[in-house]
Design a protein around this motif. Structure first.
Motif, mmCIF file in Angstrom:
data_model
loop_
_atom_site.group_PDB
_atom_site.id
_atom_site.type_symbol
_atom_site.label_atom_id
_atom_site.label_comp_id
_atom_site.label_asym_id
_atom_site.label_seq_id
_atom_site.Cartn_x
_atom_site.Cartn_y
_atom_site.Cartn_z
ATOM 1 N N LYS A 1 -63.293 120.108 -12.180
ATOM 2 C CA LYS A 1 -62.915 120.243 -10.774
ATOM 3 C C LYS A 1 -64.111 120.699 -9.939
ATOM 4 O O LYS A 1 -64.289 120.262 -8.807
ATOM 5 N N GLY A 2 -64.951 121.550 -10.498
ATOM 6 C CA GLY A 2 -66.178 121.960 -9.822
ATOM 7 C C GLY A 2 -67.149 120.803 -9.649
ATOM 8 O O GLY A 2 -67.782 120.656 -8.603
ATOM 9 N N VAL A 3 -67.250 119.961 -10.683
ATOM 10 C CA VAL A 3 -68.128 118.791 -10.615
ATOM 11 C C VAL A 3 -67.588 117.793 -9.587
ATOM 12 O O VAL A 3 -68.369 117.175 -8.849
ATOM 13 N N ILE A 4 -66.274 117.646 -9.527
ATOM 14 C CA ILE A 4 -65.668 116.761 -8.531
ATOM 15 C C ILE A 4 -65.985 117.259 -7.121
ATOM 16 O O ILE A 4 -66.350 116.474 -6.236
ATOM 17 N N THR A 5 -65.875 118.561 -6.924
ATOM 18 C CA THR A 5 -66.182 119.143 -5.621
ATOM 19 C C THR A 5 -67.651 118.931 -5.270
ATOM 20 O O THR A 5 -67.980 118.558 -4.138
ATOM 21 N N LEU A 6 -68.534 119.151 -6.232
ATOM 22 C CA LEU A 6 -69.958 118.948 -6.008
ATOM 23 C C LEU A 6 -70.261 117.488 -5.668
ATOM 24 O O LEU A 6 -71.027 117.199 -4.740
ATOM 25 N N GLY A 7 -69.663 116.566 -6.407
ATOM 26 C CA GLY A 7 -69.869 115.147 -6.134
ATOM 27 C C GLY A 7 -69.374 114.744 -4.757
ATOM 28 O O GLY A 7 -70.032 113.985 -4.044
ATOM 29 N N ALA A 8 -68.219 115.283 -4.375
ATOM 30 C CA ALA A 8 -67.676 114.968 -3.051
ATOM 31 C C ALA A 8 -68.575 115.526 -1.953
ATOM 32 O O ALA A 8 -68.825 114.847 -0.944
ATOM 33 N N LEU A 9 -69.081 116.743 -2.137
ATOM 34 C CA LEU A 9 -69.963 117.340 -1.133
ATOM 35 C C LEU A 9 -71.279 116.563 -1.006
ATOM 36 O O LEU A 9 -71.771 116.344 0.111
ATOM 37 N N LEU A 10 -71.830 116.137 -2.128
ATOM 38 C CA LEU A 10 -73.053 115.331 -2.091
ATOM 39 C C LEU A 10 -72.819 114.005 -1.385
ATOM 40 O O LEU A 10 -73.650 113.555 -0.582
ATOM 41 N N ALA A 11 -71.690 113.375 -1.675
ATOM 42 C CA ALA A 11 -71.375 112.092 -1.039
ATOM 43 C C ALA A 11 -71.175 112.269 0.466
ATOM 44 O O ALA A 11 -71.653 111.448 1.267
ATOM 45 N N ILE A 12 -70.500 113.323 0.868
ATOM 46 C CA ILE A 12 -70.283 113.570 2.296
ATOM 47 C C ILE A 12 -71.607 113.867 2.998
ATOM 48 O O ILE A 12 -71.873 113.345 4.092
ATOM 49 N N LEU A 13 -72.456 114.677 2.364
ATOM 50 C CA LEU A 13 -73.760 114.978 2.944
ATOM 51 C C LEU A 13 -74.604 113.709 3.070
ATOM 52 O O LEU A 13 -75.261 113.487 4.097
ATOM 53 N N LEU B 1 -71.285 109.888 -5.251
ATOM 54 C CA LEU B 1 -70.186 108.968 -5.558
ATOM 55 C C LEU B 1 -70.062 108.722 -7.059
ATOM 56 O O LEU B 1 -68.952 108.747 -7.608
ATOM 57 N N VAL B 2 -71.179 108.530 -7.730
ATOM 58 C CA VAL B 2 -71.150 108.314 -9.184
ATOM 59 C C VAL B 2 -70.652 109.566 -9.900
ATOM 60 O O VAL B 2 -69.811 109.481 -10.815
ATOM 61 N N THR B 3 -71.121 110.730 -9.480
ATOM 62 C CA THR B 3 -70.667 111.993 -10.075
ATOM 63 C C THR B 3 -69.173 112.177 -9.875
ATOM 64 O O THR B 3 -68.447 112.546 -10.805
ATOM 65 N N PHE B 4 -68.717 111.903 -8.670
ATOM 66 C CA PHE B 4 -67.293 112.036 -8.348
ATOM 67 C C PHE B 4 -66.445 111.102 -9.207
ATOM 68 O O PHE B 4 -65.448 111.522 -9.799
ATOM 69 N N ILE B 5 -66.845 109.855 -9.312
ATOM 70 C CA ILE B 5 -66.060 108.866 -10.068
ATOM 71 C C ILE B 5 -66.044 109.201 -11.558
ATOM 72 O O ILE B 5 -64.987 109.137 -12.208
ATOM 73 N N ILE B 6 -67.179 109.571 -12.122
ATOM 74 C CA ILE B 6 -67.226 109.909 -13.551
ATOM 75 C C ILE B 6 -66.399 111.153 -13.837
ATOM 76 O O ILE B 6 -65.669 111.209 -14.839
ATOM 77 N N ALA B 7 -66.473 112.155 -12.965
ATOM 78 C CA ALA B 7 -65.700 113.384 -13.183
ATOM 79 C C ALA B 7 -64.197 113.111 -13.070
ATOM 80 O O ALA B 7 -63.411 113.656 -13.859
ATOM 81 N N ILE B 8 -63.790 112.284 -12.126
ATOM 82 C CA ILE B 8 -62.369 111.921 -12.008
ATOM 83 C C ILE B 8 -61.916 111.184 -13.265
ATOM 84 O O ILE B 8 -60.835 111.446 -13.808
ATOM 85 N N TYR B 9 -62.745 110.256 -13.738
ATOM 86 C CA TYR B 9 -62.414 109.502 -14.949
ATOM 87 C C TYR B 9 -62.255 110.442 -16.153
ATOM 88 O O TYR B 9 -61.294 110.328 -16.916
ATOM 89 N N LYS B 10 -63.187 111.369 -16.304
ATOM 90 C CA LYS B 10 -63.103 112.320 -17.421
ATOM 91 C C LYS B 10 -61.889 113.235 -17.283
ATOM 92 O O LYS B 10 -61.239 113.550 -18.278
ATOM 93 N N LEU B 11 -61.587 113.663 -16.062
ATOM 94 C CA LEU B 11 -60.436 114.538 -15.831
ATOM 95 C C LEU B 11 -59.126 113.838 -16.167
ATOM 96 O O LEU B 11 -58.211 114.440 -16.746
ATOM 97 N N LEU B 12 -59.039 112.550 -15.884
ATOM 98 C CA LEU B 12 -57.822 111.815 -16.159
ATOM 99 C C LEU B 12 -57.632 111.511 -17.651
ATOM 100 O O LEU B 12 -56.514 111.244 -18.084
ATOM 101 N N HIS B 13 -58.715 111.569 -18.405
ATOM 102 C CA HIS B 13 -58.612 111.249 -19.827
ATOM 103 C C HIS B 13 -58.709 112.459 -20.754
ATOM 104 O O HIS B 13 -58.939 112.324 -21.946
ATOM 105 N N ILE B 14 -58.519 113.651 -20.214
ATOM 106 C CA ILE B 14 -58.457 114.859 -21.048
ATOM 107 C C ILE B 14 -57.065 114.945 -21.660
ATOM 108 O O ILE B 14 -56.058 114.786 -20.966
ATOM 109 N N LYS B 15 -56.993 115.226 -22.925
ATOM 110 C CA LYS B 15 -55.694 115.258 -23.630
ATOM 111 C C LYS B 15 -54.926 116.527 -23.380
ATOM 112 O O LYS B 15 -53.724 116.575 -23.544
ATOM 113 N N LYS B 16 -55.596 117.610 -22.996
ATOM 114 C CA LYS B 16 -54.888 118.900 -22.832
ATOM 115 C C LYS B 16 -54.126 118.928 -21.559
ATOM 116 O O LYS B 16 -54.379 118.769 -20.510
#
Length: 88
Positions: A7-19, A73-88
């Motif tokens: 979630k922190g990486v997603i936030t960082l990716g979104a902030l970088l993309a917005i900037l 954008l790449v950081t955001f997309i990869i982090a979302i993909y990883k978050l959606l595929h966590i088994k826990k």
């Protein structure tokens, strides 16, 4: 714990993309402002040189904004993909 990190990486990716997005679309304004500052320090210059300086500063902001937007954008997309595929 991993979800919190992602979630922190997603936030960082979104902030970088917005900037990056802001830099891309404000590059002309920032370029003209810096070129005006350059012209004031020079005390005057030929119009063609001034236009080249504006173009150079504008291209710098466009380039930096594009890199930040792409990395964010790449950081955001990869982090979302990883978050959606966590088994826990």
């Amino acid at each position: 714990m991993i979800k919190d990190n992602l979630k922190g990486v997603i936030t960082l990716g979104a902030l970088l993309a917005i900037l990056g997005f802001i830099l891309i679309f404000s590059s002309v304004h920032f370029g003209i402002s810096l070129a005006d500052n350059w012209l004031a320090k020079q005390g005057g210059a030929d119009t063609s040189i001034y236009l080249i300086v504006i173009e150079g500063y504008t291209n710098n902001f466009l380039f930096a904004g594009s890199i930040l937007f792409g990395v964010g954008l790449v950081t955001f997309i990869i982090a979302i993909y990883k978050l959606l595929h966590i088994k826990k």
